[in-house]
Design a protein around this motif. Structure first.
Motif, PDB file in Angstrom:
ATOM      1  N   GLY A  89     -66.969  -1.319  -3.057  1.00  0.00           N
ATOM      2  CA  GLY A  89     -66.774  -1.473  -4.470  1.00  0.00           C
ATOM      3  C   GLY A  89     -67.237   0.194  -4.987  1.00  0.00           C
ATOM      4  N   LYS A  90     -68.363   0.448  -4.946  1.00  0.00           N
ATOM      5  CA  LYS A  90     -68.455   1.737  -5.277  1.00  0.00           C
ATOM      6  C   LYS A  90     -67.677   2.701  -4.925  1.00  0.00           C
ATOM      7  CE  LYS A  90     -73.665   1.066  -6.682  1.00  0.00           C
ATOM      8  NZ  LYS A  90     -75.086  -0.298  -6.415  1.00  0.00           N
ATOM      9  N   ILE A  91     -67.935   2.666  -3.436  1.00  0.00           N
ATOM     10  CA  ILE A  91     -67.068   3.861  -2.798  1.00  0.00           C
ATOM     11  C   ILE A  91     -64.757   3.368  -3.655  1.00  0.00           C
ATOM     12  CG2 ILE A  91     -66.081   4.405  -0.845  1.00  0.00           C
ATOM     13  CD1 ILE A  91     -68.569   3.747   0.219  1.00  0.00           C
ATOM     14  N   LEU A  92     -64.617   2.249  -3.836  1.00  0.00           N
ATOM     15  CA  LEU A  92     -62.976   2.685  -3.916  1.00  0.00           C
ATOM     16  C   LEU A  92     -62.993   2.745  -5.259  1.00  0.00           C
ATOM     17  CD1 LEU A  92     -61.891  -0.646  -3.061  1.00  0.00           C
ATOM     18  CD2 LEU A  92     -61.821   1.407  -1.993  1.00  0.00           C
ATOM     19  N   ASP A  93     -64.512   2.844  -6.114  1.00  0.00           N
ATOM     20  CA  ASP A  93     -64.371   3.706  -7.299  1.00  0.00           C
ATOM     21  C   ASP A  93     -64.654   4.529  -7.647  1.00  0.00           C
ATOM     22  OD1 ASP A  93     -64.639   3.321 -10.900  1.00  0.00           O
ATOM     23  OD2 ASP A  93     -67.076   4.624  -9.471  1.00  0.00           O
ATOM     24  N   ARG A  94     -65.069   5.318  -6.619  1.00  0.00           N
ATOM     25  CA  ARG A  94     -65.080   6.634  -6.145  1.00  0.00           C
ATOM     26  C   ARG A  94     -63.372   7.761  -6.707  1.00  0.00           C
ATOM     27  NH1 ARG A  94     -69.941   9.459  -5.391  1.00  0.00           N
ATOM     28  NH2 ARG A  94     -71.575   8.109  -5.923  1.00  0.00           N
TER      29      ARG A  94
ATOM     30  N   ASN B 298     -51.825  15.720  -4.447  1.00  0.00           N
ATOM     31  CA  ASN B 298     -52.911  15.784  -3.482  1.00  0.00           C
ATOM     32  C   ASN B 298     -53.838  15.275  -2.996  1.00  0.00           C
ATOM     33  OD1 ASN B 298     -51.853  19.049  -3.298  1.00  0.00           O
ATOM     34  ND2 ASN B 298     -53.494  18.737  -5.382  1.00  0.00           N
ATOM     35  N   ALA B 299     -53.313  14.141  -2.314  1.00  0.00           N
ATOM     36  CA  ALA B 299     -54.297  13.070  -2.092  1.00  0.00           C
ATOM     37  C   ALA B 299     -55.017  13.390  -0.742  1.00  0.00           C
ATOM     38  CB  ALA B 299     -53.634  11.319  -1.902  1.00  0.00           C
ATOM     39  N   MET B 300     -54.530  13.253   0.241  1.00  0.00           N
ATOM     40  CA  MET B 300     -55.146  13.872   1.056  1.00  0.00           C
ATOM     41  C   MET B 300     -56.442  15.097   1.176  1.00  0.00           C
ATOM     42  SD  MET B 300     -56.116  16.235   4.138  1.00  0.00           S
ATOM     43  CE  MET B 300     -54.817  17.292   4.300  1.00  0.00           C
ATOM     44  N   ALA B 301     -55.420  15.827   0.235  1.00  0.00           N
ATOM     45  CA  ALA B 301     -57.136  16.983   0.173  1.00  0.00           C
ATOM     46  C   ALA B 301     -58.123  16.191  -0.553  1.00  0.00           C
ATOM     47  CB  ALA B 301     -56.560  18.019  -0.472  1.00  0.00           C
ATOM     48  N   LYS B 302     -57.628  15.741  -1.838  1.00  0.00           N
ATOM     49  CA  LYS B 302     -58.438  15.114  -2.626  1.00  0.00           C
ATOM     50  C   LYS B 302     -59.616  13.930  -2.075  1.00  0.00           C
ATOM     51  CE  LYS B 302     -57.493  14.543  -7.258  1.00  0.00           C
ATOM     52  NZ  LYS B 302     -56.593  13.693  -8.442  1.00  0.00           N
ATOM     53  N   ASN B 303     -59.427  13.101  -1.256  1.00  0.00           N
ATOM     54  CA  ASN B 303     -59.496  12.358  -0.477  1.00  0.00           C
ATOM     55  C   ASN B 303     -60.915  13.124  -0.122  1.00  0.00           C
ATOM     56  OD1 ASN B 303     -61.035  10.194   0.523  1.00  0.00           O
ATOM     57  ND2 ASN B 303     -59.709   9.679   1.880  1.00  0.00           N
ATOM     58  N   ARG B 304     -60.476  14.233   1.160  1.00  0.00           N
ATOM     59  CA  ARG B 304     -61.552  14.680   1.560  1.00  0.00           C
ATOM     60  C   ARG B 304     -62.835  15.281   1.036  1.00  0.00           C
ATOM     61  NH1 ARG B 304     -61.317  14.613   7.552  1.00  0.00           N
ATOM     62  NH2 ARG B 304     -62.704  16.044   7.780  1.00  0.00           N
ATOM     63  N   GLU B 305     -62.401  15.752  -0.594  1.00  0.00           N
ATOM     64  CA  GLU B 305     -63.274  16.454  -1.244  1.00  0.00           C
ATOM     65  C   GLU B 305     -63.903  15.348  -1.978  1.00  0.00           C
ATOM     66  OE1 GLU B 305     -60.876  18.753  -3.602  1.00  0.00           O
ATOM     67  OE2 GLU B 305     -62.316  18.756  -5.620  1.00  0.00           O
ATOM     68  N   LEU B 306     -64.002  14.282  -1.595  1.00  0.00           N
ATOM     69  CA  LEU B 306     -64.403  13.559  -2.552  1.00  0.00           C
ATOM     70  C   LEU B 306     -65.518  13.353  -1.797  1.00  0.00           C
ATOM     71  CD1 LEU B 306     -62.334  10.868  -4.072  1.00  0.00           C
ATOM     72  CD2 LEU B 306     -63.658  12.577  -5.352  1.00  0.00           C
ATOM     73  N   MET B 307     -65.618  12.768  -1.095  1.00  0.00           N
ATOM     74  CA  MET B 307     -65.750  12.464   0.987  1.00  0.00           C
ATOM     75  C   MET B 307     -67.061  13.165   1.217  1.00  0.00           C
ATOM     76  SD  MET B 307     -62.933  11.439   3.776  1.00  0.00           S
ATOM     77  CE  MET B 307     -63.738  12.057   5.082  1.00  0.00           C
TER      78      MET B 307
ATOM     79  N   ALA C  69     -73.210  17.517   2.745  1.00  0.00           N
ATOM     80  CA  ALA C  69     -72.193  17.580   1.717  1.00  0.00           C
ATOM     81  C   ALA C  69     -72.550  17.885   1.232  1.00  0.00           C
ATOM     82  CB  ALA C  69     -71.741  15.304   2.214  1.00  0.00           C
ATOM     83  N   GLU C  70     -72.096  17.986   0.056  1.00  0.00           N
ATOM     84  CA  GLU C  70     -71.985  18.264  -2.118  1.00  0.00           C
ATOM     85  C   GLU C  70     -73.520  17.451  -2.134  1.00  0.00           C
ATOM     86  OE1 GLU C  70     -71.793  21.181  -3.074  1.00  0.00           O
ATOM     87  OE2 GLU C  70     -71.136  22.509  -1.546  1.00  0.00           O
ATOM     88  N   PRO C  71     -73.672  17.564  -3.329  1.00  0.00           N
ATOM     89  CA  PRO C  71     -74.531  16.175  -4.240  1.00  0.00           C
ATOM     90  C   PRO C  71     -73.325  15.738  -4.953  1.00  0.00           C
ATOM     91  CG  PRO C  71     -75.436  18.219  -4.210  1.00  0.00           C
ATOM     92  CD  PRO C  71     -74.361  18.668  -3.572  1.00  0.00           C
ATOM     93  N   GLY C  72     -73.852  14.795  -4.709  1.00  0.00           N
ATOM     94  CA  GLY C  72     -72.516  13.438  -5.581  1.00  0.00           C
ATOM     95  C   GLY C  72     -71.108  13.025  -4.868  1.00  0.00           C
ATOM     96  N   THR C  73     -70.874  13.565  -3.893  1.00  0.00           N
ATOM     97  CA  THR C  73     -70.047  13.297  -2.923  1.00  0.00           C
ATOM     98  C   THR C  73     -70.036  11.685  -2.369  1.00  0.00           C
ATOM     99  OG1 THR C  73     -70.874  14.536  -0.978  1.00  0.00           O
ATOM    100  CG2 THR C  73     -69.004  15.641  -2.558  1.00  0.00           C
ATOM    101  N   ILE C  74     -69.598  10.580  -1.627  1.00  0.00           N
ATOM    102  CA  ILE C  74     -69.548   9.603  -1.347  1.00  0.00           C
ATOM    103  C   ILE C  74     -70.525   9.819   0.218  1.00  0.00           C
ATOM    104  CG2 ILE C  74     -68.193   7.674   0.139  1.00  0.00           C
ATOM    105  CD1 ILE C  74     -66.043   8.454  -1.354  1.00  0.00           C
ATOM    106  N   ARG C  75     -69.880  11.131   0.859  1.00  0.00           N
ATOM    107  CA  ARG C  75     -71.081  10.758   1.881  1.00  0.00           C
ATOM    108  C   ARG C  75     -72.801  11.861   1.807  1.00  0.00           C
ATOM    109  NH1 ARG C  75     -66.379  13.537   5.611  1.00  0.00           N
ATOM    110  NH2 ARG C  75     -66.462  11.616   7.236  1.00  0.00           N
TER     111      ARG C  75
END
Ligand code: ATP
Ligand code: MG
Length: 137
Positions: A19-24, A79-88, A96-102
């Motif tokens: 749920g936390k990841i889907l919320d991102r 930009n779903a593909m790039a946006k998702n990669r950025e969030l990951m 990985a950048e602070p605040g990203t999923i990974r």
């Protein structure tokens, strides 16, 4: 509207942070066009990661991906593909950048919480691998 495939990998499912990841994704403006929890077979994982079958980590990657259920989703938006990669964040969570999923949910380069398509061409192939047209809405 662009679509991309996301997989919440077995480590993150086991940590109970689906749920936390889907919320991102939703908080970043992406829409969940489809989602389901599934247990991959060995053949599924080998086929999905076939591009990596000559890499030294291929067998470990396959074993990890079948070590428990995963949650596969189709994310939709500008930009779903790039946006998702950025969030990951970066493949290696230590980079990985602070605040990203990974950065927030992953432990290692093997158990790195999420997968995301890396091109629009691969997104289409990966979405077709997991979902029938009627599941996308
Ligand atoms: P994914 O494809 O899972 O979204 P990615 O695109 O960031 O991740 P890839 O280079 O496509 O990274 O690698 C696929 C997966 O293989 C990685 O997510 C990781 O789990 C694993 N992997 C990649 N490189 C290594 C490595 N050097 N050692 C161990 N595992 C690795
Ligand atoms: Mg990849």
């Amino acid at each position: 509207m662009e679509q991309t495939l996301s997989i919440i990998k077995p480590d993150a499912v086991a940590k109970n942070v689906v749920g936390k990841i889907l919320d991102r994704f939703e908080s970043a403006g992406l829409r969940i066009a489809a989602t389901k929890k599934i247990q991959l077979s060995k053949a599924d994982a080998q086929a999905f990661y076939a591009v990596h079958n000559q890499r030294p980590f291929f067998n470990d990657l396959v074993e990890f991906m079948i070590s428990g259920p995963v949650v596969v989703s189709v994310l939709e938006g500008e930009n779903a593909m790039a946006k998702n990669r950025e969030l990951m964040g970066a493949t290696n969570p230590q980079e990985a950048e602070p605040g990203t999923i990974r950065a927030d949910f992953a432990d290692s380069i093997d158990a790195n919480a999420v997968h995301g398509s890396d091109s629009l061409e691969n997104a289409k192939i990966e979405i077709d691998f997991f979902f029938a047209q009627r599941e996308l809405c």
